[in-house]
Design a protein around this motif. Structure first.
Motif, PDB file in Angstrom:
ATOM      1  N   HIS A 179      42.105  36.988  35.835  1.00  0.00           N
ATOM      2  CA  HIS A 179      43.071  35.951  35.861  1.00  0.00           C
ATOM      3  C   HIS A 179      42.969  35.442  34.584  1.00  0.00           C
ATOM      4  N   HIS A 192      48.086  36.672  35.430  1.00  0.00           N
ATOM      5  CA  HIS A 192      47.269  37.503  36.401  1.00  0.00           C
ATOM      6  C   HIS A 192      47.307  38.735  35.709  1.00  0.00           C
ATOM      7  N   CYS A 197      45.838  34.467  46.090  1.00  0.00           N
ATOM      8  CA  CYS A 197      45.220  34.166  45.357  1.00  0.00           C
ATOM      9  C   CYS A 197      45.657  32.182  45.583  1.00  0.00           C
ATOM     10  N   HIS A 240      40.059  34.987  40.459  1.00  0.00           N
ATOM     11  CA  HIS A 240      41.072  35.517  41.922  1.00  0.00           C
ATOM     12  C   HIS A 240      40.296  35.457  42.655  1.00  0.00           C
TER      13      HIS A 240
HETATM   14 ZN   LIG Z   1      44.766  35.587  41.697  1.00  0.00          ZN
END
Ligand SMILES: [Zn+2]
Ligand SMILES: [Zn+2]
Length: 137
Positions: free
Chosen positions: A98, A87, A72, A25
């Motif tokens: 992730h 996520h 992100c 992330h």
């Molecule tokens: Zn992310």
């Protein structure tokens, strides 16, 4: 064209960083901190501009989560990472992770058929306990 090649170098530094952190992330703040470390400091608005361009070019995927989390970015690798990331937020330490899941991807297409709904995976967050927190219970 010194200016253009300088921009390309900055853009490449960003892409390299995302590639090295494939699956993680990564936020604009982390990209900015990394560039500073590499002595390639780039202003925030410029990083935003680069990221918009990279997303448009299809080199990078952008996830915009609920209001509590910043967007992100993830490097898009067509060969070994064909799927979107999901996520996961740990309710204890707040970490955003992730993960990949073929099953969830299938669930998404099943729901489209059975319930006529389409999940927006780029905005969906699963909540729970991460491995580290689960073990420290
Ligand atoms: Zn992310
Ligand atoms: Zn945790």
């Amino acid at each position: 064209m010194v200016r253009a090649s300088y921009q390309t170098k900055q853009k490449k530094a960003i892409l390299d960083f995302l590639q090295q952190n494939k699956g993680a992330h990564i936020t604009i703040q982390q990209i900015s901190a990394h560039l500073q470390q590499e002595n390639t400091a780039v202003s925030m608005p410029t990083i935003y501009r680069y990221m918009d361009a990279l997303v448009r070019e299809g080199a990078v995927k952008k996830y915009v989560l609920d209001g509590n989390a910043a967007a992100c970015f993830q490097y898009e690798d067509e060969t070994d990472m064909p799927d979107s990331s999901f996520h996961f937020r740990c309710g204890q330490c707040g970490k955003l992770l992730h993960f990949q899941s073929r099953e969830l991807q299938q669930l998404d297409s099943q729901l489209k058929k059975s319930a006529s709904v389409k999940i927006d995976l780029e905005q969906t967050v699963f909540y729970g306990l991460c491995g580290a927190c689960e073990h420290s219970k």
